[in-house]
Scaffold this motif. Structure first.
Motif, mmCIF file in Angstrom:
data_model
loop_
_atom_site.group_PDB
_atom_site.id
_atom_site.type_symbol
_atom_site.label_atom_id
_atom_site.label_comp_id
_atom_site.label_asym_id
_atom_site.label_seq_id
_atom_site.Cartn_x
_atom_site.Cartn_y
_atom_site.Cartn_z
ATOM 1 N N GLU A 313 0.826 -1.213 0.000
ATOM 2 C CA GLU A 313 0.000 0.000 0.000
ATOM 3 C C GLU A 313 0.862 1.265 0.000
ATOM 4 N N LEU A 314 1.907 1.231 -0.837
ATOM 5 C CA LEU A 314 2.818 2.363 -0.940
ATOM 6 C C LEU A 314 2.594 3.093 -2.269
ATOM 7 N N PRO A 315 2.555 4.422 -2.247
ATOM 8 C CA PRO A 315 2.547 5.168 -3.512
ATOM 9 C C PRO A 315 3.939 5.103 -4.142
ATOM 10 N N PHE A 316 3.984 4.803 -5.445
ATOM 11 C CA PHE A 316 5.295 4.667 -6.087
ATOM 12 C C PHE A 316 5.188 4.989 -7.566
ATOM 13 N N ARG A 317 6.347 5.186 -8.181
ATOM 14 C CA ARG A 317 6.414 5.381 -9.623
ATOM 15 C C ARG A 317 7.455 4.434 -10.198
ATOM 16 N N VAL A 318 7.342 4.173 -11.503
ATOM 17 C CA VAL A 318 8.295 3.333 -12.221
ATOM 18 C C VAL A 318 9.050 4.216 -13.204
ATOM 19 N N ILE A 319 10.378 4.134 -13.179
ATOM 20 C CA ILE A 319 11.176 4.931 -14.103
ATOM 21 C C ILE A 319 12.050 4.033 -14.974
ATOM 22 N N ASP A 320 12.290 4.496 -16.178
ATOM 23 C CA ASP A 320 13.225 3.876 -17.113
ATOM 24 C C ASP A 320 14.558 4.597 -16.905
ATOM 25 N N VAL A 321 15.509 3.912 -16.310
ATOM 26 C CA VAL A 321 16.767 4.540 -15.899
ATOM 27 C C VAL A 321 17.588 4.945 -17.123
ATOM 28 N N ALA A 322 18.173 6.134 -17.071
ATOM 29 C CA ALA A 322 18.948 6.658 -18.203
ATOM 30 C C ALA A 322 20.265 5.914 -18.370
ATOM 31 N N SER A 323 20.807 5.989 -19.579
ATOM 32 C CA SER A 323 21.989 5.215 -19.968
ATOM 33 C C SER A 323 23.202 5.464 -19.077
ATOM 34 N N GLY A 324 23.405 6.717 -18.671
ATOM 35 C CA GLY A 324 24.569 7.036 -17.867
ATOM 36 C C GLY A 324 24.471 6.593 -16.427
#
Length: 425
Positions: A313-324
């Motif tokens: 029950e946690l608010p979260f986001r998903v990110i696509d991590v950058a190349s560097g």
């Protein structure tokens, strides 16, 4: 490591990957040159060795001056063969050394840039408005002290900065998290594993942690062993030097282990509490699949992480991590970042990486599909990094009186308890 044939056939792709990572592009040309010397010196050695063998068949049949001449030639040829052999070995060693320094090829869809150039893919849950609820949220350390759950002062006294004790309900909360995470992973088809925390150099190097991440690794010089920063290392090396039949794939393991990180370069960052520490426990998912299945498996690992954070029950986001910001082994990486109310931002809680064939080539792990034997793909995904998960739970589920509501998924592992109650004001 990457496939040398791919490097020879499409060096521009490898250069572009290095450039996207912000790493040395000249390494590609140095490697191409070393590989060319390796191949040409190998051909030269084979030619001289064949000539030497042919000469060896003539000598017993010769007599007199002819035999003396052949023996003289044989002596010269032996020296040439020895020199060619040494040149071939030196070129091969240089090629392997340079190849070991080259990072995995970045997936073409990865956003290019540094740490802040990630792309947000999804956002889940709703962040609480504590003002509307009539109280100012406490940070996890204050809550941990009120609950009798976290003791960083004695952790520092015993071991130094960035160490801590989990006490009372804090210790029980960790055990609940670990047991719940392992139960979910087992239900999803993962084999639970308790893995070594100390590994040999070939295990650490094979997973890619002795390159750019080496400064963050603890090394026991007397024993030449490394403390793992994640059970990924032991799980990746578990099938080192093995050939796995294709009908056994996918192989999925859920490893639990203590993890150790020097946190080099993090001076002054997250010094309060237990968000960034030197020792912590973690449940890690690890998959072995065919290379053709790696991208689909990556999505599956991400989905299991999302389901876990949703269950907490946690608010979260998903990110696509950058190349560097990718580790050297990862072709692509997704992070799940939970909202931390007192920091007013999302912070990494879990991550999952597709390492394609990079680790399996270094560790000599292959798949046999009929008569074909080739490298397979490895992937990893954090299910529960315990201290950070505790931080997120305490801050997001706190009540005005300092108590903390326990997510339903954890209650069976805490004797049905619904609240963590304050033990002091």
């Amino acid at each position: 490591m990457i496939d040398l044939r791919l490097l020879r056939e499409d060096p521009d792709r490898v250069r572009a990957s290095q450039r996207a990572r912000g790493e040395d592009v000249a390494l590609v040309d140095s490697l191409l040159s070393a590989d060319e010397r390796r191949r040409s010196s190998g051909v030269r050695f084979d030619e001289l060795r064949a000539e030497q063998k042919a000469l060896g068949k003539l000598i017993p049949k010769a007599t007199g001056d002819e035999k003396a001449e052949l023996l003289k030639k044989a002596g010269t040829l032996a020296a040439d063969v020895k020199a060619a052999d040494a040149e071939r070995d030196a070129a091969a060693a240089e090629t392997q050394e340079l190849l070991g320094r080259l990072s995995n090829l970045v997936h073409p869809d990865v956003p290019v840039g540094g740490e802040e150039d990630f792309v947000t893919l999804e956002t889940h849950g709703t962040t609480r408005d504590f003002g509307a609820e009539g109280f100012e949220p406490k940070d996890h350390l204050e809550l941990g002290q009120i609950l009798g759950a976290i003791d960083v002062e004695r952790g520092a006294k015993v071991s130094g900065s960035r160490f801590y004790f989990l006490t009372g309900v804090g210790a029980l909360l960790e055990l609940a998290l670990v047991n719940a995470a392992i139960a979910r992973a087992t239900a999803a088809g993962f084999t639970p594993m308790l893995t070594p925390a100390l590994v040999r150099p070939q295990s650490m190097a094979g997973t890619g942690f002795l390159g750019q991440a080496a400064q963050d690794v603890y090394h026991l010089e007397k024993d030449d062993l490394y403390l793992v920063g994640t059970s990924e290392v032991a799980l990746a090396a578990y099938h080192m030097d093995e050939i796995i039949d294709a009908d056994r794939l996918p192989l999925r393991y859920a490893g639990f282990s203590p993890c150790f990180r020097r946190e080099a370069g993090s001076h002054g960052k997250d010094t309060r509490g237990i968000f960034r520490v030197h020792q912590f426990d973690k449940v890690e998912m690890f998959s072995y699949v065919t290379p053709e299945e790696s991208q689909e498996e990556h999505q599956r690992l991400l989905e299991w992480e999302k389901q876990w954070l949703t269950a907490l029950e946690l608010p979260f986001r998903v990110i696509d991590v950058a190349s560097g910001d990718l580790g050297s082994s990862a072709a692509r990486k997704y992070d799940c970042e939970a909202w931390i109310p007192t920091q007013g931002k999302y912070r990494e809680l879990t991550s999952t990486s597709d390492c394609t064939e990079y680790q399996s080539r270094r560790l000599q792990i292959r798949v046999r599909d009929g008569k074909r034997v080739r490298p397979l793909a490895t992937l990893n995904g954090t299910l529960c990094a315990v201290p950070r998960t505790i931080v997120a739970i305490l801050e997001n589920h706190q009540q005005a009186d300092g108590s903390v509501r326990i997510p339903e998924v954890l209650r069976p592992y805490l004797g049905g308890r619904e609240l963590l109650e304050p033990v002091s004001k």
